[in-house]
Enzyme design. Structure first.
Site, PDB file in Angstrom:
ATOM      1  N   ASN A   9       0.870  -1.179   0.000  1.00  0.00           N
ATOM      2  CA  ASN A   9       0.000   0.000   0.000  1.00  0.00           C
ATOM      3  C   ASN A   9       0.902   1.224   0.000  1.00  0.00           C
ATOM      4  OD1 ASN A   9      -1.795   2.036   0.461  1.00  0.00           O
ATOM      5  ND2 ASN A   9      -2.478   1.309   2.483  1.00  0.00           N
ATOM      6  N   TRP A  10       0.970   1.878  -1.154  1.00  0.00           N
ATOM      7  CA  TRP A  10       1.903   3.007  -1.287  1.00  0.00           C
ATOM      8  C   TRP A  10       1.355   4.293  -0.668  1.00  0.00           C
ATOM      9  CZ3 TRP A  10       3.645   2.011  -7.110  1.00  0.00           C
ATOM     10  CH2 TRP A  10       4.425   0.841  -7.142  1.00  0.00           C
ATOM     11  N   LYS A  11       0.111   4.265  -0.246  1.00  0.00           N
ATOM     12  CA  LYS A  11      -0.521   5.429   0.411  1.00  0.00           C
ATOM     13  C   LYS A  11      -0.300   6.704  -0.429  1.00  0.00           C
ATOM     14  CE  LYS A  11      -0.173   3.023   4.783  1.00  0.00           C
ATOM     15  NZ  LYS A  11      -0.075   3.072   6.235  1.00  0.00           N
ATOM     16  N   HIS A  95      -9.417   0.928   5.066  1.00  0.00           N
ATOM     17  CA  HIS A  95      -8.139   1.156   5.752  1.00  0.00           C
ATOM     18  C   HIS A  95      -8.361   2.072   6.960  1.00  0.00           C
ATOM     19  CE1 HIS A  95      -4.043   2.317   6.593  1.00  0.00           C
ATOM     20  NE2 HIS A  95      -3.668   1.260   5.906  1.00  0.00           N
ATOM     21  N   GLU A  97      -6.782   4.479   8.038  1.00  0.00           N
ATOM     22  CA  GLU A  97      -6.606   5.911   7.754  1.00  0.00           C
ATOM     23  C   GLU A  97      -7.862   6.494   7.093  1.00  0.00           C
ATOM     24  OE1 GLU A  97      -2.926   5.330   5.651  1.00  0.00           O
ATOM     25  OE2 GLU A  97      -2.023   4.668   7.527  1.00  0.00           O
ATOM     26  N   GLU A 167      -5.186  -5.138  10.446  1.00  0.00           N
ATOM     27  CA  GLU A 167      -4.142  -4.149  10.681  1.00  0.00           C
ATOM     28  C   GLU A 167      -4.403  -3.435  12.001  1.00  0.00           C
ATOM     29  OE1 GLU A 167      -2.157  -2.832   6.753  1.00  0.00           O
ATOM     30  OE2 GLU A 167      -3.953  -1.622   6.975  1.00  0.00           O
ATOM     31  N   GLY A 173       2.782   2.048  10.868  1.00  0.00           N
ATOM     32  CA  GLY A 173       3.735   3.150  10.736  1.00  0.00           C
ATOM     33  C   GLY A 173       4.453   3.490  12.030  1.00  0.00           C
ATOM     34  N   SER A 213       3.733  -2.419  10.269  1.00  0.00           N
ATOM     35  CA  SER A 213       5.179  -2.483  10.458  1.00  0.00           C
ATOM     36  C   SER A 213       5.801  -3.832  10.081  1.00  0.00           C
ATOM     37  CB  SER A 213       5.552  -2.101  11.905  1.00  0.00           C
ATOM     38  OG  SER A 213       5.179  -0.749  12.159  1.00  0.00           O
ATOM     39  N   GLY A 234       3.034  -1.247   4.262  1.00  0.00           N
ATOM     40  CA  GLY A 234       3.057   0.196   4.002  1.00  0.00           C
ATOM     41  C   GLY A 234       4.470   0.653   3.690  1.00  0.00           C
ATOM     42  N   GLY A 235       5.122   1.263   4.687  1.00  0.00           N
ATOM     43  CA  GLY A 235       6.442   1.864   4.505  1.00  0.00           C
ATOM     44  C   GLY A 235       7.442   1.011   3.733  1.00  0.00           C
TER      45      GLY A 235
HETATM   46  P1  13P Z   1       3.243   0.170   7.714  1.00  0.00           P
HETATM   47  O1  13P Z   1       3.776  -1.107   7.074  1.00  0.00           O
HETATM   48  O2  13P Z   1       3.974   1.385   7.255  1.00  0.00           O
HETATM   49  O3  13P Z   1       3.118   0.050   9.193  1.00  0.00           O
HETATM   50  O4  13P Z   1       1.737   0.356   7.146  1.00  0.00           O
HETATM   51  C1  13P Z   1       0.844  -0.689   7.195  1.00  0.00           C
HETATM   52  C2  13P Z   1      -0.369  -0.317   6.440  1.00  0.00           C
HETATM   53  O5  13P Z   1      -1.109   0.566   6.845  1.00  0.00           O
HETATM   54  C3  13P Z   1      -0.641  -0.999   5.174  1.00  0.00           C
HETATM   55  O6  13P Z   1      -1.928  -0.710   4.699  1.00  0.00           O
END
Ligand code: 13P
Length: 250
Positions: A9-11, A95, A97, A167, A173, A213, A234-235
């Site tokens: 997920n590149w957000k 998600h 967020e 999640e 994050g 993470s 994510g990251g």
């Molecule tokens: P991180 O891997 O950066 O913690 O993010 C997870 C995430 O929200 C994937 O959708």
């Protein structure tokens, strides 16, 4: 056999040039036929170039969100038909967020899921508790509520189009991952809920990803757990070397 899946997920990261650079590195790093199904979810503006760049590879391109209506006066929104018209048939919904910053409620998410399914799309449905919930031992109930609101009204036949992504918000994050045991405990709970509310066949066949993470140094241990079928990253998915190492962690 459940699908093993690793999705990035590149957000809201990377402009077009940065996306092209990442795609170039990914194509160099990735083996031709990875054991897991690999997905990446760029921002809306980068969906089409990403789809074009990856069309000769097994990597699936997913959107990060979608509107619940088919079309109409919803300025700034993107419909299922628009995604499908550029070849994108997978979408992340729910998600944390989106839930936290854009007020996406269980009711809205149920509508989004329904629209996606009606359009024969695959949904990566995200859910998970906040730290307060876990501290107060409400995490199992909270996850049950989120699944009930978003998914449990679906007919059994729709579940072939659903991928679940647990999640925990406190792990997103933050660098703080759920331990493999915590992930397994929750994934088992989720599978039991599927068994009770939808049926054994769906419980046995639905992939449940862990997100929060996940890094190259912890992916193997987490993915080794019986009810963990992969990860939503994510990251670490913004770095081609790290992402491919996670993809190869089964
Ligand atoms: P991180 O891997 O950066 O913690 O993010 C997870 C995430 O929200 C994937 O959708």
């Amino acid at each position: 056999m459940r699908d093993k899946i690793v999705a990035g997920n590149w957000k809201m990261n990377n402009d077009l040039a940065e996306t092209e650079e990442l795609l170039g590195k990914l194509k160099l790093q990735m083996v031709k036929e990875p054991e897991a199904t690999v997905m990446v979810a760029p921002s809306f503006t980068n969906l089409y170039p990403t789809f074009q760049a990856l069309k000769d590879t097994p990597v699936i391109v997913a959107a990060q969100n979608m509107h619940e209506s088919e079309s109409g006066a919803f300025t700034g929104e993107i419909s299922a038909a628009m995604l499908k018209s550029i070849g994108v048939t997978t979408v992340i919904l729910g998600h944390s967020e989106r839930r936290a910053y854009f007020n996406e409620t269980g009711e809205i998410l149920a509508k989004k899921v329904k629209t996606a399914i009606e359009n024969e799309m695959t949904v990566i449905f995200c859910f998970g508790e906040e730290l307060e919930d876990r501290k107060n031992n409400r995490h199992f109930d909270l996850v049950e509520k989120q699944l009930k609101e978003g998914l449990f009204d679906l007919p059994q036949s729709s579940w072939k189009n659903i991928i679940l992504a647990y999640e925990p918000v406190w792990a997103i994050g933050t660098g703080e991952t759920a331990s493999p045991e915590q992930a397994q405990e929750m994934h088992k709970h989720i599978r039991n809920l599927l068994n009770k509310n939808v049926g054994k066949e769906v419980a046995d066949s639905t992939s449940i990803l862990y997100g929060g993470s996940v890094k190259p140094n912890n992916a193997k241990e987490i993915f080794a757990k019986k009810d963990v079928d992969g990860g939503l990253i994510g990251g670490a998915s913004l770095n081609a070397v790290d992402f491919v190492e996670i993809v190869n962690s089964f």
